[in-house]
Design a protein around this motif. Structure first.
Motif, PDB file in Angstrom:
ATOM      1  N   ALA A  20       0.853  -1.193   0.000  1.00 33.33           N
ATOM      2  CA  ALA A  20       0.000   0.000   0.000  1.00 33.33           C
ATOM      3  C   ALA A  20       0.885   1.238   0.000  1.00 33.33           C
ATOM      4  CB  ALA A  20      -0.912  -0.001   1.219  1.00 33.33           C
ATOM      5  N   GLY A  21       0.404   2.288  -0.621  1.00 38.49           N
ATOM      6  CA  GLY A  21       1.176   3.521  -0.721  1.00 38.49           C
ATOM      7  C   GLY A  21       1.102   4.386   0.520  1.00 38.49           C
ATOM      8  N   ASN A  22       1.814   5.503   0.458  1.00 34.82           N
ATOM      9  CA  ASN A  22       1.797   6.501   1.524  1.00 34.82           C
ATOM     10  C   ASN A  22       0.514   7.320   1.433  1.00 34.82           C
ATOM     11  OD1 ASN A  22       4.455   5.778   2.230  1.00 34.82           O
ATOM     12  ND2 ASN A  22       5.304   7.203   0.734  1.00 34.82           N
ATOM     13  N   TRP A  23       0.083   7.859   2.550  1.00 37.32           N
ATOM     14  CA  TRP A  23      -1.075   8.745   2.580  1.00 37.32           C
ATOM     15  C   TRP A  23      -0.645  10.140   2.130  1.00 37.32           C
ATOM     16  CZ3 TRP A  23      -5.750   6.842   2.959  1.00 37.32           C
ATOM     17  CH2 TRP A  23      -5.971   5.660   3.663  1.00 37.32           C
ATOM     18  N   ARG A 108      -4.469   7.194  -0.687  1.00 38.93           N
ATOM     19  CA  ARG A 108      -3.295   6.364  -0.960  1.00 38.93           C
ATOM     20  C   ARG A 108      -3.688   5.324  -1.998  1.00 38.93           C
ATOM     21  NH1 ARG A 108      -2.296   2.368   4.232  1.00 38.93           N
ATOM     22  NH2 ARG A 108      -4.365   1.403   4.234  1.00 38.93           N
ATOM     23  N   ILE A 109      -2.684   4.668  -2.566  1.00 42.16           N
ATOM     24  CA  ILE A 109      -2.919   3.701  -3.630  1.00 42.16           C
ATOM     25  C   ILE A 109      -2.725   2.271  -3.136  1.00 42.16           C
ATOM     26  CG2 ILE A 109      -0.557   3.636  -4.544  1.00 42.16           C
ATOM     27  CD1 ILE A 109      -1.892   3.752  -7.375  1.00 42.16           C
ATOM     28  N   HIS A 110      -3.561   1.397  -3.664  1.00 42.21           N
ATOM     29  CA  HIS A 110      -3.384  -0.044  -3.568  1.00 42.21           C
ATOM     30  C   HIS A 110      -3.304  -0.523  -5.011  1.00 42.21           C
ATOM     31  CE1 HIS A 110      -4.488  -0.400   0.699  1.00 42.21           C
ATOM     32  NE2 HIS A 110      -5.294   0.616   0.444  1.00 42.21           N
ATOM     33  N   THR A 111      -2.347  -1.395  -5.310  1.00 34.28           N
ATOM     34  CA  THR A 111      -2.203  -1.814  -6.700  1.00 34.28           C
ATOM     35  C   THR A 111      -1.771  -3.266  -6.823  1.00 34.28           C
ATOM     36  OG1 THR A 111      -1.278  -1.152  -8.840  1.00 34.28           O
ATOM     37  CG2 THR A 111       0.194  -1.041  -6.958  1.00 34.28           C
ATOM     38  N   ASN A 112      -2.181  -3.826  -7.935  1.00 36.19           N
ATOM     39  CA  ASN A 112      -1.860  -5.198  -8.295  1.00 36.19           C
ATOM     40  C   ASN A 112      -1.290  -5.160  -9.708  1.00 36.19           C
ATOM     41  OD1 ASN A 112      -2.880  -7.699  -9.940  1.00 36.19           O
ATOM     42  ND2 ASN A 112      -2.830  -8.378  -7.821  1.00 36.19           N
TER      43      ASN A 112
END
Length: 152
Positions: A20-23, A108-112
């Motif tokens: 997960a990315g930073n806020w 923030r980002i969540h990615t696959n």
């Protein structure tokens, strides 16, 4: 942050999630700057007083396309490939904005990594499935397939 030495190492992540990315706080200044850059100065984005009185959200909101525009930066925080010389935005698929982003929200980002394809000039085309989360919100700000071209 996940670190890969080479594109060959990165290819092993296909089908898997990145961290997960930073806020990031979406400030009014960021929204105003985006409005100025795109010439989209609709009151819901830039007129704080009117938005407080007339908007169903009771504040200004970020442009939906601002969320998309931030994907490149948000991805920089979740992975790096040491051998990379450059990356380019290639395109988007299936972009949706399920929830507005009120001013001062944190995202923030969540990615696959869905797919990686070899391209010319020692590069790869990567399709990421991205969800931009809004802190304490039930629905995300943006859901999109983001495609990048990365070169060694």
């Amino acid at each position: 942050m996940k670190t890969f030495s080479t594109i060959a190492d990165f290819k092993k992540i296909v089908g898997k999630d990145l961290p997960a990315g930073n806020w990031y706080t979406v400030s009014q200044q960021m929204i105003n700057d985006f409005a100025n850059a795109t010439l989209d100065k609709q009151w819901i984005h830039v007129d704080q007083n009117r938005a407080e009185k007339e908007s169903p959200f009771k504040s200004t909101i970020a442009h939906g396309f601002m969320s998309v525009a931030m994907i490149s930066k948000l991805l920089e925080d979740v992975f790096t490939i040491k051998s990379l010389k450059m990356g380019l935005n290639y395109g988007l698929n299936k972009v949706r904005f399920p929830n507005p982003v009120p001013v001062n929200s944190e995202i923030r980002i969540h990615t696959n990594v869905q797919e990686i394809e070899d391209i010319e000039n020692k590069g790869i085309k990567v399709t990421f499935f991205c969800t931009i989360e809004i802190k304490n919100a039930a629905k995300p700000a943006c859901v999109a397939e983001f495609i990048a071209a990365l070169y060694e």
